[in-house]
Motif scaffolding. Structure first.
Motif, short mmCIF file in Angstrom:
data_model
loop_
_atom_site.label_atom_id
_atom_site.label_comp_id
_atom_site.label_asym_id
_atom_site.label_seq_id
_atom_site.Cartn_x
_atom_site.Cartn_y
_atom_site.Cartn_z
N PHE A 94 0.89 -1.16 0.00
CA PHE A 94 0.00 0.00 0.00
C PHE A 94 0.93 1.21 0.00
CE2 PHE A 94 -4.24 1.58 1.83
CZ PHE A 94 -3.96 2.92 1.68
N PHE A 146 -1.11 1.04 -5.15
CA PHE A 146 -0.59 -0.24 -4.68
C PHE A 146 0.59 -0.64 -5.56
CE2 PHE A 146 -5.08 -0.34 -3.48
CZ PHE A 146 -4.97 -0.63 -2.12
N ARG A 205 -3.12 -4.91 -3.96
CA ARG A 205 -4.51 -4.42 -4.04
C ARG A 205 -5.48 -5.49 -3.56
NH1 ARG A 205 -7.03 -4.31 -9.22
NH2 ARG A 205 -6.38 -6.48 -9.08
#
Length: 105
Positions: free
Chosen positions: A36, A63, A69
Motif C-alpha cells: 500500500f 498499490f 490491491r
C-alpha cells in the motif's frame, strides 16, 4: 502499480466528520498492509461543472501491484470501512464508483 480510484456520492445528511472518519480509516490501512504505497483523499476540485456526475468526493490508493490491491480488498478492516462507505452513499452501492488503473513501471 495499481491505482485504485473510489468516488462517492454521499447522501446529503452525511456530515463532514463521518466523511473524514471514512477517509482516515482508509489511509490508516497503509501502516499495516504491504504494498500500500499512498492514499489521497478529498473533494473534486475540477472546474468542469457537472462532469463529476455527483461523485463529488473520494480517494485514490496506489498499490505496488495487483497482489497488494487484492490483499487490501480482502482485509477485514477494509471490508468494514467499505460497508460504511456503501451505507453513507446515495443509493448504497449505486453511489460508489470504483475504477482501477494499471500504471506501467
Amino acid at each position: 502499480m495499481i491505482r485504485h480510484c473510489v468516488f462517492i456520492r454521499f447522501r446529503p445528511e452525511v456530515g463532514e466528520a463521518e466523511k473524514a472518519m471514512i477517509f482516515t480509516e482508509i489511509a490508516a490501512l497503509k501502516e499495516r498492509l504491504p504494498g500500500f504505497l499512498a492514499a489521497h483523499v478529498g473533494a473534486n476540485v475540477s472546474p468542469e461543472t457537472g462532469m463529476d456526475k455527483g461523485y463529488a468526493e473520494g480517494f485514490i490508493v496506489d498499490f505496488a501491484d495487483a497482489k497488494a490491491r487484492d490483499t487490501y480488498l480482502d482485509d477485514a478492516d477494509h471490508r468494514r470501512t467499505g460497508a460504511k462507505i456503501v451505507a453513507a452513499a446515495e443509493g448504497g452501492v449505486q453511489g460508489v464508483l470504483v475504477y482501477d488503473l494499471e500504471i506501467p513501471d
